[in-house]
Motif scaffolding. Structure first.
Motif, PDB file in Angstrom:
ATOM      1  N   ASN A   3      29.043  61.402  94.045  1.00 60.98           N
ATOM      2  CA  ASN A   3      28.361  60.184  93.221  1.00 60.98           C
ATOM      3  C   ASN A   3      27.707  59.832  94.676  1.00 60.98           C
ATOM      4  OD1 ASN A   3      29.372  61.040  90.963  1.00 60.98           O
ATOM      5  ND2 ASN A   3      31.337  59.122  91.899  1.00 60.98           N
ATOM      6  N   TYR A  22      14.177  61.195  96.881  1.00 53.08           N
ATOM      7  CA  TYR A  22      15.840  60.738  97.029  1.00 53.08           C
ATOM      8  C   TYR A  22      15.896  60.355  97.962  1.00 53.08           C
ATOM      9  CZ  TYR A  22      20.517  61.825  98.634  1.00 53.08           C
ATOM     10  OH  TYR A  22      21.482  61.548  99.011  1.00 53.08           O
ATOM     11  N   GLN A  23      15.001  59.551  98.846  1.00 53.02           N
ATOM     12  CA  GLN A  23      15.621  58.645  99.965  1.00 53.02           C
ATOM     13  C   GLN A  23      14.846  57.475  99.361  1.00 53.02           C
ATOM     14  OE1 GLN A  23      16.429  59.050 103.091  1.00 53.02           O
ATOM     15  NE2 GLN A  23      17.329  60.389 101.805  1.00 53.02           N
ATOM     16  N   TRP A  81      28.366  69.878 105.067  1.00 52.08           N
ATOM     17  CA  TRP A  81      27.424  69.886 104.081  1.00 52.08           C
ATOM     18  C   TRP A  81      27.925  69.439 102.793  1.00 52.08           C
ATOM     19  CZ3 TRP A  81      24.884  67.425 107.493  1.00 52.08           C
ATOM     20  CH2 TRP A  81      24.691  67.988 108.282  1.00 52.08           C
ATOM     21  N   TYR A  92      32.739  67.698 100.889  1.00 50.10           N
ATOM     22  CA  TYR A  92      33.084  66.513  99.091  1.00 50.10           C
ATOM     23  C   TYR A  92      32.591  66.982  97.996  1.00 50.10           C
ATOM     24  CZ  TYR A  92      34.525  63.493 103.674  1.00 50.10           C
ATOM     25  OH  TYR A  92      35.081  63.080 104.525  1.00 50.10           O
ATOM     26  N   PRO A  93      33.609  66.837  96.733  1.00 54.21           N
ATOM     27  CA  PRO A  93      34.424  66.565  96.671  1.00 54.21           C
ATOM     28  C   PRO A  93      35.241  67.385  97.527  1.00 54.21           C
ATOM     29  CG  PRO A  93      33.869  66.737  94.972  1.00 54.21           C
ATOM     30  CD  PRO A  93      32.576  67.736  95.598  1.00 54.21           C
ATOM     31  N   VAL A 115      37.418  59.109  98.878  1.00 51.61           N
ATOM     32  CA  VAL A 115      35.465  59.309  99.920  1.00 51.61           C
ATOM     33  C   VAL A 115      34.707  58.641  97.957  1.00 51.61           C
ATOM     34  CG1 VAL A 115      33.815  60.637 100.491  1.00 51.61           C
ATOM     35  CG2 VAL A 115      36.030  60.680 101.249  1.00 51.61           C
ATOM     36  N   LEU A 116      34.369  58.040  98.076  1.00 51.77           N
ATOM     37  CA  LEU A 116      33.103  58.140  96.944  1.00 51.77           C
ATOM     38  C   LEU A 116      31.617  57.967  96.885  1.00 51.77           C
ATOM     39  CD1 LEU A 116      34.384  53.799  96.541  1.00 51.77           C
ATOM     40  CD2 LEU A 116      35.723  55.800  95.238  1.00 51.77           C
ATOM     41  N   THR A 117      31.406  58.170  97.592  1.00 49.60           N
ATOM     42  CA  THR A 117      29.823  58.811  98.107  1.00 49.60           C
ATOM     43  C   THR A 117      29.862  59.527  98.955  1.00 49.60           C
ATOM     44  OG1 THR A 117      29.137  56.833  98.062  1.00 49.60           O
ATOM     45  CG2 THR A 117      29.400  56.216  96.550  1.00 49.60           C
ATOM     46  N   GLU A 118      28.324  60.065  98.731  1.00 49.73           N
ATOM     47  CA  GLU A 118      27.559  60.586  99.618  1.00 49.73           C
ATOM     48  C   GLU A 118      26.201  60.717  99.958  1.00 49.73           C
ATOM     49  OE1 GLU A 118      29.032  65.452 100.925  1.00 49.73           O
ATOM     50  OE2 GLU A 118      27.827  64.862  99.135  1.00 49.73           O
ATOM     51  N   ASP A 119      25.577  60.499 100.795  1.00 49.22           N
ATOM     52  CA  ASP A 119      24.484  60.620 100.135  1.00 49.22           C
ATOM     53  C   ASP A 119      23.517  61.131 101.829  1.00 49.22           C
ATOM     54  OD1 ASP A 119      25.182  58.023  98.341  1.00 49.22           O
ATOM     55  OD2 ASP A 119      23.450  59.609  98.090  1.00 49.22           O
ATOM     56  N   VAL A 120      22.757  61.355 102.528  1.00 49.74           N
ATOM     57  CA  VAL A 120      21.932  61.895 103.600  1.00 49.74           C
ATOM     58  C   VAL A 120      20.764  60.374 103.433  1.00 49.74           C
ATOM     59  CG1 VAL A 120      20.116  63.155 104.607  1.00 49.74           C
ATOM     60  CG2 VAL A 120      21.883  64.119 102.952  1.00 49.74           C
ATOM     61  N   ILE A 121      20.966  59.740 104.707  1.00 47.96           N
ATOM     62  CA  ILE A 121      19.829  58.940 104.484  1.00 47.96           C
ATOM     63  C   ILE A 121      18.859  59.313 105.845  1.00 47.96           C
ATOM     64  CG2 ILE A 121      21.385  57.184 103.306  1.00 47.96           C
ATOM     65  CD1 ILE A 121      21.699  55.554 106.087  1.00 47.96           C
ATOM     66  N   LEU A 153      25.252  58.469 104.899  1.00 42.14           N
ATOM     67  CA  LEU A 153      25.730  57.563 104.694  1.00 42.14           C
ATOM     68  C   LEU A 153      27.396  57.844 103.434  1.00 42.14           C
ATOM     69  CD1 LEU A 153      26.921  54.264 104.163  1.00 42.14           C
ATOM     70  CD2 LEU A 153      24.726  54.251 102.393  1.00 42.14           C
ATOM     71  N   THR A 196      30.680  55.494 101.288  1.00 46.78           N
ATOM     72  CA  THR A 196      31.613  54.605 100.809  1.00 46.78           C
ATOM     73  C   THR A 196      32.840  55.736 100.626  1.00 46.78           C
ATOM     74  OG1 THR A 196      31.274  54.092  99.127  1.00 46.78           O
ATOM     75  CG2 THR A 196      29.654  53.664  99.783  1.00 46.78           C
TER      76      THR A 196
END
Lengths: 79, 178
Positions: free
Chosen positions: A2, A44-45, B23, B26-27, B34-40, B55, B57
């Motif tokens: 997610n 996306y960003q 990369w 997950y999952p 591990v709830l969330t995964e984002d490239v920031i 990032l 959570t």
């Protein structure tokens, strides 16, 4: 997986697919072609940054790779 | 007070496979927390290194009595930042991961943190073997040393660093320091 912004999930998936393909087929082979994922990444960003702001996640002002005071090869087992 | 976690394990994969799998780790069956995964953030630098920030959570699994002492902690997830540099020329993949909240650590949590780090390795190996089923077969084995994980602040520290020791027919090793 997610996204932290649930509304960003489709954008995240689209970008991840593009990135993983580019990473394995281009980047790792040393091919410096133009990034095919930049538009997907941009959208996306925008979405994820908005979600981070709304949830007030404290990611501002964090130095890349953390503090420069500590070196990567710290004392093993130190506390 | 910063603590470091060390562990040595062997990954039977090439540097390319490990890098790609990183990369996609997950999952996995070991990552329910591990709830969330984002490239920031992401950028290819002028010297062709891939710089990224992600990032995550994660659930904050305090034991029951911990919740009574720190009620706020029960409510909020743990936010984790992972910075990384992929250096194709030197074949190094360097990462630094730390949590930006919940940085106060209680001593009894150390054993659970160790177990989670070992689970992270198990999860990564699972994904590696899963992905290898889809990739062309490779007989070359390479050595990677020093995967360490480090967390900042008063929490437990763990530093992750994987380095490829060129094309030797030796098993690849990943170290995490404790």
């Amino acid at each position: 997986m997610n996204s932290v912004g649930t509304e960003c999930l489709e954008l995240k998936r689209g970008y991840d697919l593009c990135f993983n393909r580019w990473f394995a087929e281009k980047f790792l082979k040393g091919e410096r072609s133009a990034d095919p994922c930049s538009e997907l990444f941009k959208q996306y960003q925008e979405c994820v940054k908005k979600a981070i702001k709304e949830k007030e996640i404290p990611i501002e002002g964090l130095e890349f790779m953390g503090s420069k005071r500590e070196k990567p090869h710290g004392n093993a087992g130190s506390s | 007070m910063v603590k470091h976690f060390f562990d040595l394990s062997t990954l039977k994969s090439t540097w390319d496979q490990v890098s790609s799998a990183f990369w996609q780790r997950y999952p996995n069956p070991f990552s329910k927390h591990v709830l969330t995964e984002d490239v920031i953030y992401r950028e290819v630098t002028s010297d062709n290194k891939l710089v990224s920030r992600r990032l995550f959570t994660k659930t904050n699994r305090l034991p029951r009595w911990g919740g009574m002492v720190f009620p706020a902690n029960l409510a909020q997830s743990v936010f984790v930042i992972e910075d990384s540099v992929v250096d194709l020329q030197n074949r190094t993949f360097t990462t630094l991961t730390w949590n930006v909240n919940h940085t106060r650590l209680m001593e009894f949590g150390l054993a659970r943190f160790r177990r989670n780090q070992l689970k992270a390795t198990e999860g990564f190996e699972y994904i590696l073997s899963h992905l290898q089923g889809e990739l062309p077969p490779k007989t070359l084995k390479e050595t990677a040393k020093e995967a360490t994980e480090k967390a900042k602040g008063t929490a437990l520290a763990a530093t992750e660093k994987a380095k490829d020791l060129a094309s030797k027919a030796a098993p690849q090793k990943a170290k995490q320091f404790v």
